[in-house]
Design a protein around this motif. Structure first.
Motif, PDB file in Angstrom:
ATOM      1  N   UNK A  62      26.764  42.066  26.902  1.00  0.00           N
ATOM      2  CA  UNK A  62      27.404  43.372  27.089  1.00  0.00           C
ATOM      3  C   UNK A  62      27.484  44.141  25.767  1.00  0.00           C
ATOM      4  N   UNK A  63      27.879  43.431  24.692  1.00  0.00           N
ATOM      5  CA  UNK A  63      27.972  44.090  23.380  1.00  0.00           C
ATOM      6  C   UNK A  63      26.595  44.612  22.974  1.00  0.00           C
ATOM      7  N   UNK A  64      25.581  43.745  23.147  1.00  0.00           N
ATOM      8  CA  UNK A  64      24.218  44.146  22.790  1.00  0.00           C
ATOM      9  C   UNK A  64      23.775  45.360  23.579  1.00  0.00           C
ATOM     10  N   UNK A  65      24.063  45.339  24.895  1.00  0.00           N
ATOM     11  CA  UNK A  65      23.667  46.465  25.747  1.00  0.00           C
ATOM     12  C   UNK A  65      24.371  47.742  25.304  1.00  0.00           C
ATOM     13  N   UNK A  66      25.677  47.625  25.024  1.00  0.00           N
ATOM     14  CA  UNK A  66      26.445  48.806  24.614  1.00  0.00           C
ATOM     15  C   UNK A  66      25.877  49.387  23.325  1.00  0.00           C
ATOM     16  N   UNK A  67      25.563  48.498  22.373  1.00  0.00           N
ATOM     17  CA  UNK A  67      25.048  48.974  21.088  1.00  0.00           C
ATOM     18  C   UNK A  67      23.673  49.614  21.272  1.00  0.00           C
ATOM     19  N   UNK A  68      22.856  48.988  22.114  1.00  0.00           N
ATOM     20  CA  UNK A  68      21.520  49.527  22.359  1.00  0.00           C
ATOM     21  C   UNK A  68      21.597  50.915  22.993  1.00  0.00           C
ATOM     22  N   UNK A  69      22.414  51.012  24.049  1.00  0.00           N
ATOM     23  CA  UNK A  69      22.542  52.296  24.759  1.00  0.00           C
ATOM     24  C   UNK A  69      23.041  53.379  23.811  1.00  0.00           C
ATOM     25  N   UNK A  70      24.153  53.070  23.109  1.00  0.00           N
ATOM     26  CA  UNK A  70      24.755  54.056  22.210  1.00  0.00           C
ATOM     27  C   UNK A  70      23.813  54.472  21.096  1.00  0.00           C
ATOM     28  N   UNK A  71      23.094  53.467  20.530  1.00  0.00           N
ATOM     29  CA  UNK A  71      22.190  53.770  19.416  1.00  0.00           C
ATOM     30  C   UNK A  71      21.077  54.695  19.865  1.00  0.00           C
ATOM     31  N   UNK A  72      20.486  54.369  21.020  1.00  0.00           N
ATOM     32  CA  UNK A  72      19.356  55.170  21.502  1.00  0.00           C
ATOM     33  C   UNK A  72      19.802  56.603  21.787  1.00  0.00           C
ATOM     34  N   UNK A  73      20.929  56.729  22.516  1.00  0.00           N
ATOM     35  CA  UNK A  73      21.412  58.078  22.842  1.00  0.00           C
ATOM     36  C   UNK A  73      21.746  58.835  21.557  1.00  0.00           C
TER      37      UNK A  73
END
Lengths: 279, 102
Positions: A62-73
């Motif tokens: 979940x942390x990885x997904x959140x960081x990935x999503x936020x970083x890309x956006x």
């Protein structure tokens, strides 16, 4: 906390100071930004992987997904936006930071409030975060033109102060009685959001950069408060740095515009003529 | 007032760090040229995204069955990293523009 993580936080803190310092000189500014960014990356990676907690794998995912999503956006918005729209983007990002601080406070408030000190930090984190969130969104709206530059609220002075006093009173009451009461929590949250809106709404569009700088400074303070809550040095020092540097920068920006900070914040409803002239 | 005294007594180191950091922040920013005001504001904004560390801690301490805490923590991490990545990226672009102008 392990020694390794402490050292990582120390390095990150130093990069923040060095980075901010370099950002203040034209020839080193770019390098300063990169140094601070590297330190931030280090602190984030260290926080995720270095601890003695038994963390289920799903949390890491979940942390990885959140960081990935936020970083890309975040990256896409930052790279795609037009040059002229950058100040409003800073405001938007700042609002996100404030929202993050508020959410942390909300979770912590519902989980563990052992001491008065803890309650105080959580409650003030929620309020300051909420104010910066809604305030930054209003500033963003004003700069991109979706909100009218000057909006008059009748009896602005009284309404604003009343909201402010109610927030302080509610916050103090929550700290005093302790325990978890969702109704008070949402009341406080709503109060902070309303105050942020009221604070920025009457200020003219031309003064928005100053307001954004001030709100940014507040986000730093919210981060520092969260740092006290977790006894986390990188958040504490990083937040305080942004807080104090932000205030100094705000004053410098006012001076560059030949105005005082109080005339920016409170001048909106006294100096009507020049503002309406600008419209 | 009592709480404040209590806090200072229990956290004397933090109090020192807190006060000294305020001065570091002031000194670091002193006498900057007006052209750098906006990039500096943007850079400071990216730094305030350090709150993401707290958001990650919320996630790490969450019970996998506590969906509310997980959802809010997840959102906090997304918003925090948006602040960090977007903030540094925008600052970088501003400074690039600045160099070209020169």
């Amino acid at each position: 906390m392990s020694v390794l993580l402490s050292v990582i936080y120390l390095i990150a803190t130093v990069t923040f100071v060095v980075g901010l310092n370099k950002l203040g000189h034209p020839e080193t500014a770019k390098k300063g930004n990169l140094i601070a960014a590297a330190g931030m990356g280090l602190a984030i990676i260290g926080t995720i992987f270095i601890h003695d907690l038994q963390v289920p794998i799903i949390i890491y995912i979940l942390i990885g997904a959140a960081i990935l999503i936020g970083s890309i956006i975040g990256w896409l918005i930052a790279v795609k936006v037009e040059m002229t729209k950058m100040p409003e983007l800073v405001s938007l990002f700042n609002g996100f930071g404030g929202a993050s601080a508020t959410l942390i406070g909300v979770v912590e408030f519902s989980k563990n409030v052992d001491s008065t000190m803890q309650a105080t930090t959580i409650v003030s984190g929620i309020v300051i975060g909420a104010i910066t969130f809604s305030g930054s969104l209003i500033a963003w709206g004003k700069l991109n033109g979706s909100l009218k530059s000057v909006i008059k609220i009748p009896q602005y002075n009284i309404v604003n102060n009343l909201v402010f006093i109610s927030i302080i009173a509610l916050a103090a009451y929550m700290v005093a009685i302790g325990g978890y009461n969702p109704l008070f929590l949402y009341g406080l949250l709503a109060g902070g959001l309303v105050y942020g809106i009221l604070f920025v709404l009457p200020i003219g569009g031309a003064d928005m950069p100053v307001v954004i700088s001030l709100l940014n400074s507040l986000t730093g303070i919210a981060a520092a408060i969260t740092g006290i809550l977790y006894d986390n040095m990188v958040m504490l020092v990083g937040g305080i740095l942004v807080g104090s540097a932000g205030i100094i920068l705000t004053i410098a920006m006012c001076k560059a515009m030949n105005r005082t900070l109080s005339s920016v914040i409170f001048g909106s409803f006294t100096a009507t003529n020049d503002i309406s002239g600008a419209n | 007032m009592n709480q404040l005294i209590e806090f200072i007594r229990d956290n004397i180191q933090i109090t020192y760090i807190l006060i000294l950091s305020i001065f570091v922040g002031i000194e670091v920013i002193k006498s900057i040229p007006a052209v750098l005001h906006t990039p500096l504001m943007s850079g400071a904004n990216a730094l305030s995204g350090v709150v993401i560390v707290g958001a990650i801690l919320v996630m790490l301490h969450s019970d996998p069955n506590d969906y509310l805490a997980l959802t809010l923590g997840f959102l906090a991490v997304v918003l925090g990293i948006l602040n960090v990545v977007g903030g540094f990226a925008v600052t970088h672009r501003m400074l690039q523009m600045f160099k070209k102008k020169k």
